[in-house]
Design a protein around this motif. Structure first.
Motif, PDB file in Angstrom:
ATOM      1  N   GLY A 216      -2.502  -7.814  -7.104  1.00 39.35           N
ATOM      2  CA  GLY A 216      -3.697  -7.313  -6.377  1.00 39.35           C
ATOM      3  C   GLY A 216      -3.516  -6.125  -5.434  1.00 39.35           C
ATOM      4  N   LYS A 218      -5.151  -3.206  -2.722  1.00 37.45           N
ATOM      5  CA  LYS A 218      -6.416  -3.281  -1.586  1.00 37.45           C
ATOM      6  C   LYS A 218      -7.131  -1.922  -1.955  1.00 37.45           C
ATOM      7  N   GLU A 221      -7.898   2.756  -3.701  1.00 32.67           N
ATOM      8  CA  GLU A 221      -6.432   3.313  -3.169  1.00 32.67           C
ATOM      9  C   GLU A 221      -5.441   2.344  -3.447  1.00 32.67           C
ATOM     10  N   SER A 224      -4.757   2.379  -7.379  1.00 31.67           N
ATOM     11  CA  SER A 224      -4.121   3.554  -7.916  1.00 31.67           C
ATOM     12  C   SER A 224      -2.563   3.739  -7.337  1.00 31.67           C
ATOM     13  N   GLY A 225      -2.310   3.278  -6.152  1.00 34.60           N
ATOM     14  CA  GLY A 225      -1.074   3.381  -5.591  1.00 34.60           C
ATOM     15  C   GLY A 225      -0.181   2.387  -6.516  1.00 34.60           C
ATOM     16  N   LEU A 226      -0.534   1.242  -6.874  1.00 33.54           N
ATOM     17  CA  LEU A 226       0.188   0.402  -7.339  1.00 33.54           C
ATOM     18  C   LEU A 226       0.653   0.791  -8.737  1.00 33.54           C
ATOM     19  N   GLN A 229       3.104   3.284  -8.815  1.00 33.90           N
ATOM     20  CA  GLN A 229       4.592   3.043  -8.461  1.00 33.90           C
ATOM     21  C   GLN A 229       5.198   2.152  -9.647  1.00 33.90           C
ATOM     22  N   SER A 230       4.362   1.414 -10.439  1.00 32.33           N
ATOM     23  CA  SER A 230       4.844   0.314 -11.460  1.00 32.33           C
ATOM     24  C   SER A 230       4.743   0.732 -12.871  1.00 32.33           C
ATOM     25  N   TYR A 241     -10.464   8.614  -8.464  1.00 29.03           N
ATOM     26  CA  TYR A 241      -9.087   8.438  -8.011  1.00 29.03           C
ATOM     27  C   TYR A 241      -8.056   8.588  -9.141  1.00 29.03           C
ATOM     28  N   ASN A 245      -5.347  11.751  -8.580  1.00 22.27           N
ATOM     29  CA  ASN A 245      -3.798  11.401  -8.463  1.00 22.27           C
ATOM     30  C   ASN A 245      -3.132  11.602  -9.657  1.00 22.27           C
TER      31      ASN A 245
ATOM     32  N   ILE B 244      -1.397   2.580   2.044  1.00 24.63           N
ATOM     33  CA  ILE B 244      -1.941   2.143   0.681  1.00 24.63           C
ATOM     34  C   ILE B 244      -2.596   2.632  -0.153  1.00 24.63           C
ATOM     35  N   SER B 245      -2.870   4.155   0.428  1.00 23.71           N
ATOM     36  CA  SER B 245      -3.645   4.881  -0.495  1.00 23.71           C
ATOM     37  C   SER B 245      -2.824   5.641  -1.414  1.00 23.71           C
ATOM     38  N   PRO B 246      -3.436   6.394  -2.419  1.00 21.33           N
ATOM     39  CA  PRO B 246      -2.686   7.054  -3.482  1.00 21.33           C
ATOM     40  C   PRO B 246      -2.832   8.439  -3.169  1.00 21.33           C
ATOM     41  N   TYR B 247      -3.094   8.778  -1.942  1.00 22.67           N
ATOM     42  CA  TYR B 247      -3.076  10.284  -1.765  1.00 22.67           C
ATOM     43  C   TYR B 247      -1.756  10.874  -1.172  1.00 22.67           C
TER      44      TYR B 247
ATOM     45  N   ARG C 129      12.779  -3.170  -7.533  1.00 25.13           N
ATOM     46  CA  ARG C 129      12.156  -2.823  -8.620  1.00 25.13           C
ATOM     47  C   ARG C 129      13.675  -2.412  -9.565  1.00 25.13           C
ATOM     48  N   LEU C 150       7.948  -5.929 -11.002  1.00 24.53           N
ATOM     49  CA  LEU C 150       6.978  -5.100 -10.073  1.00 24.53           C
ATOM     50  C   LEU C 150       7.807  -4.373  -9.177  1.00 24.53           C
ATOM     51  N   GLY C 233       2.477  -8.486  -2.984  1.00 18.06           N
ATOM     52  CA  GLY C 233       1.743  -8.356  -4.377  1.00 18.06           C
ATOM     53  C   GLY C 233       0.320  -9.000  -4.419  1.00 18.06           C
ATOM     54  N   ASN C 234      -0.101  -9.966  -3.326  1.00 16.44           N
ATOM     55  CA  ASN C 234      -1.391 -10.405  -3.199  1.00 16.44           C
ATOM     56  C   ASN C 234      -1.824 -11.003  -4.426  1.00 16.44           C
ATOM     57  N   ASN C 255      -6.449  -9.408   4.352  1.00 19.53           N
ATOM     58  CA  ASN C 255      -7.216  -8.763   2.989  1.00 19.53           C
ATOM     59  C   ASN C 255      -8.714  -8.964   3.124  1.00 19.53           C
TER      60      ASN C 255
END
Lengths: 359, 285, 312
Positions: A216, A218, A221, A224-226, A229-230, A241, A245, B244-247, C129, C150, C233-234, C255
């Protein structure tokens, strides 16, 4: 004792006075905004909700503030679920969501809440696969199976069949979804439920669902971030988004059988079919739209305003803002990857805005 | 009688043990160095005048800063202190003056409990009692949440320090005919004041770094605000939002914000301890 | 009693009462606002894993699992390190090094949790990772290490928690060791013990206090929110795997709290908050009792002073 006590009281009093003076422009009694009808006083209006339209809302509120320096709209993107809940609680003045409120939610609100579509956007499947830079093709059922956890590896025959020219590695598919209540999720699962009965029965449609698998993130943003990065991951985010990015995203097969990549044009085509049949409360789903060139995972996004706002000044300001957003504001949409509203919808909204009771 | 330092197994074991303990220290210092290195190296790149004087820009537009967040953090901690310092110090006074009473035991237990409450639970509490009734996310709610967290820290340090004040001082004051109030406030508290102030500053440094209680109390604000009834930005919440943003641009600002935060916290902690040490040495304690 | 003394007692007592009132208010608010969920689900809440806001079914087992698993793992990593530091600083270290080392460990504690989280996302997670990817297939097959690499997941969360817990446990263990009477060590050396054996004797003497220190660190880990939320990782699942994304009670509150869109959902979340409150209360009480009892046994100074000093 007297001396120390006096000193402390003096300090506390000073701090309190300073604090009150600092906030002197605003009236503490009214809800979420300062009263003051003159243009000389600053009016702050708080809203919260969807992350899907956050790029264009932040642009709009910034531009509007430049045009009207005394009106500050503070929008926090906490997810559509948060927007709905906080506007029901009236801890914010307006909400924003890309999953229309359900009848139960509307009943829970202390007043009548109206939905106002602002722009149209697209939810795209983003992915990050080492060594694959080509644009992948997906179908609705394949996406549903990935998110159900039935397709576990990238070189699964179902994916390979759709992408004959691409060498897909045998890496595991890491599914990324939203950890918060999200209209983007709503749009995505609404589409998947339309094309996959199994998805509909196992997961269902809501802003917050029980995901069979995955990690999950949040907000748009976070997802997209995850994904960036993965390696080996797939996620769903609003088009802008992915564009901002530079995350690769795939095309999706629409109801007419074509593989369409999300674009302003394709989203506009999806809305074109719905515009003539727009319900009076604007709550409509345009996923899996019919017609050539339509992008299947498109949606309106809505601003939620009370028909009888508790704060007259803020209500008036928001109505003025909406009129600006529906006209001048629309020109910012396509640069940010959103499709402007069809003219017929704008006309209906202008009429609905008249219903908001402000003096 | 032999006294020879032969390397018997027991001695070898002891030497190994010493080495292992030293390694533990090194092991703990590694993440510290790591974190500080990254915060400083990444953060310094994005620190410029704009960062301290401008508010955030919309998504996609470069530039902008965290001026509103820095002011917000200062304002919130000030508000928290205004609430927590009187309650904390006076509770500490009560606990030290009336140590044996049952009420004091209950209060002491309450202070210990409050100290252990997770910060997110304090945030939930502040949401329920301040945000919902007032129907606002507000600076007031954020300050309240931080204040609640500060109270037990100040109470405990005050009580402890007051107990360390030599009884002779108290007895002397009372013998001269002072009322209890006068004895406490003009003799005992001033004697412990440097330590109490240290405690307050350390507590401030600690809550300046809190994020969870602010998430749904002071919320966040793109604009500069000092109003008590409006949401307010804070360095911690802003860093979280950016992280936690992608920017990329937001990530850089997050590191810069973290650097500012760490600097504030460390400078406050060090200054407080240094001042306390100086006063202690001056007084010959 | 003179009237001004009485006024003083009442006046100052009012502030103390305010503190008491706040704690009671927290407990009452949490209990009251979670009553809806408690009535509907009862104990089932803690036995089922089904966290389904759509269907209105809330089972909180994954959260309590994630919280306990991550905290226990953190303890396993942090305790030996923290005790090693405590022993080194209080027993083995050259005098000149003592103050700087104490300062450095306090620095670890002073760094805000959000900064650890930031570092976690951008530095620790990619490193984890890389480790996961580099693991041989044979190990990856074990349930402890299964799942896609991950980076975010239980292992990253446990590492960050361990880093955050070490300074707390070591500071208190240090204080506890300080209260061991010199006679204990002197007796050991008189009998010809090596340094290791003397320290072992001291630690044995202080064992209840040390357990208390460890438990205090445990309590700290249980309630940690931000750093964990950013790297765990939620995903509400119960999994043994260190690499699986999971969820903790504090993280789900952070969250999902602002968007609990109906009364039952909100009540379920507040029930999680209530349980978190009760668990941390219990752990902290136990740890303080242990430290207190050990201090009383060891030292002629008022035990409460020692216990207080240990936590300053």
């Amino acid at each position: 004792m007297n001396k120390i006590l006096k000193r402390y009281l003096a300090l506390a009093l000073t701090a309190a006075v300073a604090g009150a003076c600092g906030g002197g422009n605003t009236e503490p009694v009214t809800a979420n905004s300062s009263s003051g009808s003159g243009t000389s006083q600053t009016l702050q209006i708080n809203g919260a909700g969807a992350t899907f339209p956050y790029p264009i809302y932040s642009k709009w509120f910034s531009e509007y503030n430049t045009l009207h320096p005394n009106i500050r709209v503070n929008y926090q993107s906490i997810g559509s679920g948060g927007g709905i809940q906080q506007v029901i609680n009236q801890t914010v003045f307006f909400g924003a969501t890309d999953g229309p409120m359900t009848d139960e939610q509307l009943k829970a609100a202390p007043g009548r809440l109206l939905h106002f579509p602002t722009v149209l956007g697209a939810v795209v499947p983003v992915y990050n696969i080492a060594g694959v830079s080509a644009e992948l093709k997906f179908t609705g059922p394949v996406l549903a199976d990935i998110y159900l956890g039935k397709i576990k590896k990238w070189n699964d025959p179902a994916i390979a069949k759709l992408n004959p020219g691409v060498t897909l590695p045998a890496t595991d598919v890491t599914v990324v979804h939203r950890s918060d209540g999200s209209g983007t999720t709503y749009i995505f699962v609404d589409y998947l439920s339309k094309v996959s009965p199994e998805f509909k029965s196992q997961v269902g449609v809501s802003t917050s669902v029980k995901w069979p698998t995955g990690v999950g993130g949040k907000g748009n943003e976070g997802v997209s971030g995850l994904v960036t990065q993965s390696p080996g991951s797939i996620g769903y985010v609003e088009l802008i988004y992915a564009l901002q990015n530079k995350i690769p995203f795939g095309s999706v097969q629409n109801a007419a059988g074509e593989f369409v990549k999300a674009s302003v044009d394709a989203v506009t085509k999806a809305a074109a079919a719905a515009a003539p049949n727009m319900p009076a409360d604007f709550r409509v789903s345009i996923t899996n739209a019919q017609g050539p060139g339509a992008y299947p995972i498109s949606s309106f996004t809505w601003l939620l305003l009370y028909e009888e706002p508790r704060d007259n000044a803020a209500g008036k300001a928001m109505v003025d803002f909406m009129r600006w957003a529906l006209t001048d504001g629309q020109k910012y949409a396509s640069d940010l990857g959103y499709a402007p509203l069809p003219a017929s919808v704008v006309m209906l909204e202008q009429a609905t805005l008249d219903r908001i009771k402000v003096s | 009688m032999t006294g020879a330092r032969t390397a018997t197994p027991r001695r070898v074991l002891s030497a190994l043990f010493v080495v292992a303990c030293a390694l533990c220290v090194g092991l703990a210092l590694v993440p510290l160095a790591f974190v500080l290195f990254f915060v400083v190296s990444q953060g310094v790149q994005s620190l410029n005048l704009d960062f301290f004087t401008h508010n955030p820009r919309p998504v996609g537009e470069p530039g902008g800063g965290m001026a509103n967040a820095i002011v917000g953090t200062l304002f919130l901690t000030g508000l928290a202190a205004a609430m927590a310092v009187p309650i904390g110090i006076l509770s500490g006074v009560y606990l030290s003056e009336y140590r044996g009473s049952r009420f004091a035991s209950a209060v002491r237990f309450a202070a210990d409990t409050l100290n252990g409450v997770p910060s997110i639970v304090v945030g939930v509490f502040a949401y329920a009692v301040v945000v919902l009734p007032l129907r606002h996310f507000s600076t007031l709610a954020g300050g309240f949440a931080l204040g609640v967290m500060m109270i037990p820290i100040i109470t405990r340090t005050t009580e402890e320090l007051l107990l360390l004040v030599p009884n002779a001082l108290r007895e002397g004051a009372l013998a001269l005919g002072a009322t209890r109030a006068r004895a406490v406030f003009t003799v005992i508290v001033p004697a412990a004041l440097p330590g109490i102030i240290t405690g307050v500053v350390l507590a401030l440094a600690r809550i300046a770094g809190e994020t969870a209680p602010l998430l749904f109390t002071s919320f966040n604000n793109r604009f500069f605000s000092t109003s008590l009834t409006q949401p307010i930005s804070s360095i911690t919440v802003q860093v979280f939002t950016y992280a936690i943003s992608p920017y990329e641009d937001w990530h850089r600002q997050a590191w810069a914000g973290a650097l500012v935060l760490v600097t504030i916290v460390l400078v406050c902690s060090m200054a407080a301890r240094y001042a306390a040490a100086r006063v202690a040495s001056i007084r010959g304690q | 009693m003179r009237s001004s003394d009485f006024a003083f007692r009442v006046g100052v007592g009012a502030f103390a009462a305010a503190l008491l009132l706040i704690v009671v208010a927290i407990a009452v608010t949490l209990a009251n606002d979670s009553s809806l969920s408690i009535q509907k689900f009862g104990l089932r809440f803690w036995g089922t894993s089904d966290w389904d806001p759509v269907a209105g079914e809330f089972g909180a087992l994954p959260f309590i699992w994630g919280t306990l698993y991550s905290s226990v793992l953190a303890l396993l990593i942090a305790t030996p390190v923290a005790l090693g530091i405590a022993v080194f600083i209080s027993e083995l270290c050259p005098d000149a090094l003592r103050a700087p080392l104490i300062f450095l460990t306090e620095l670890l504690a002073a760094i805000p949790s959000i900064v650890y989280g930031l570092w976690g996302i951008f530095v620790l997670v990619p490193a984890v990772r890389a480790v996961e990817v580099a693991m041989p297939e044979s190990l990856r097959a074990l349930p402890l290490f299964s799942g896609p690499p991950l980076g975010v997941g239980m292992f990253a969360a446990a590492l960050i928690l361990a880093v955050m817990v070490v300074p707390f446990t070591s500071a208190i263990a240090r204080e506890v060791l300080r209260t061991v009477p010199a006679s204990q060590r002197e007796a050991a050396y008189a009998l010809g013990a090596t340094r290791f054996e003397a320290i072992r004797a001291a630690m044995f003497f202080a064992r209840t206090g040390i357990i208390g220190a460890v438990m205090l660190g445990f309590g700290r880990a249980l309630g940690e929110t931000m750093a964990v939320t950013m790297v765990i990782g939620n995903n509400p699942q119960v999994s043994l795997s260190l690499f699986a994304p999971q969820y903790t009670m504090a993280a789900v509150l952070a969250n999902e709290f602002t968007e609990a869109a109906d009364a039952l959902y909100l009540s379920a979340l507040i029930e999680i908050g209530l349980v978190l409150f009760v668990i941390t209360l219990f752990v902290n009480m136990l740890s303080r009792a242990l430290i207190w009892s050990m201090a009383r046994q060891a030292s002629p100074r008022p035990a409460v002073l020692v216990a207080r000093g240990a936590e300053a």
